[in-house]
Design an enzyme around this catalytic site. Structure first.
Site, mmCIF file in Angstrom:
data_model
loop_
_atom_site.group_PDB
_atom_site.id
_atom_site.type_symbol
_atom_site.label_atom_id
_atom_site.label_comp_id
_atom_site.label_asym_id
_atom_site.label_seq_id
_atom_site.Cartn_x
_atom_site.Cartn_y
_atom_site.Cartn_z
ATOM 1 C CD GLN A 73 9.207 9.679 -13.071
ATOM 2 O OE1 GLN A 73 9.530 10.143 -11.987
ATOM 3 N NE2 GLN A 73 9.137 8.378 -13.321
ATOM 4 N NE ARG B 256 9.256 9.419 -3.827
ATOM 5 C CZ ARG B 256 9.537 8.519 -4.759
ATOM 6 N NH1 ARG B 256 10.351 8.826 -5.749
ATOM 7 N NH2 ARG B 256 8.997 7.318 -4.727
ATOM 8 C CB VAL B 257 7.966 12.572 -10.117
ATOM 9 C CG1 VAL B 257 6.459 12.559 -10.333
ATOM 10 C CG2 VAL B 257 8.497 13.997 -10.111
ATOM 11 C CB SER B 258 12.073 8.941 -9.757
ATOM 12 O OG SER B 258 11.394 8.090 -8.870
ATOM 13 C CB THR B 259 13.390 11.802 -13.535
ATOM 14 O OG1 THR B 259 12.242 11.459 -14.304
ATOM 15 C CG2 THR B 259 14.151 10.541 -13.141
#
Length: 186
Positions: A15, A9-12
């Site tokens: 990324q 998972r990445v936040s944005t």
């Protein structure tokens, strides 16, 4: 037949998932679920789909613990769910593997820290409420309708002013006005 299933998972969208994806592939993941979502977001469809697909003996592999959850309590709940399915968790970066004695120890330390954190918050809250009570404050928000506004409401109702107008003039919501009126004896 058990499998190693990965989650990254990445936040944005700015990324990249490449670092996590490469590490999970090297760890032998059969399939990798990928997501762009904040760690604080509890609604993560890809994580939920992965958890739904876990079977007994499977391993859920992640690059780092913070990819699974930013909040320690949520992380503990997720690991508990993984274990109820008969699966285990492996965090590549931290070297945590709940199928091993050392991994279980580390996980239990995290669980103890989460419980300690909850108890500290509860203790601070109770101390704050006790201090406020000692100063004469009951707690909660101050009432929206004080004695002066209550008298004004009574006068305006007696004069036939519509309730919507009363609420507007006094700067209170209609629901607040109706709650106040419901407490008055007829």
């Amino acid at each position: 037949m058990s499998a190693i299933l990965g989650y990254c998972r990445v936040s944005t969208t700015d990324q990249s998932l490449n670092l996590q994806r490469d590490a999970l592939t090297t760890a032998g993941c059969f399939r990798i679920w990928e997501e762009v979502a904040s760690g604080a977001d509890k609604d993560r469809p890809q994580l939920q789909q992965l958890l739904d697909n876990l079977r007994e003996g499977d391993v859920l592999a992640i690059w780092r613990l913070d990819r699974l959850g930013r909040n320690l309590g949520h992380l503990i709940d997720t690991v508990n769910l993984i274990e109820t399915k008969g699966a285990t968790l492996r965090s590549i970066t931290e070297g945590i593997d709940t199928s091993t004695i050392g991994g279980r120890l580390t996980y239990n330390i995290f669980g103890s820290l989460a419980a300690f954190e909850r108890d500290l918050v509860k203790e601070r809250t109770m101390a704050g409420l006790a201090a406020a009570r000692a100063r004469g404050r009951i707690g909660g928000q101050p009432p929206k309708i004080d004695a002066a506004k209550a008298r004004q409401i009574t006068r305006m109702l007696h004069d036939g002013t519509p309730k919507t107008e009363i609420a507007s003039v006094l700067g209170i919501g209609r629901a607040t006005l109706y709650r106040h009126l419901s407490t008055l004896t007829p």
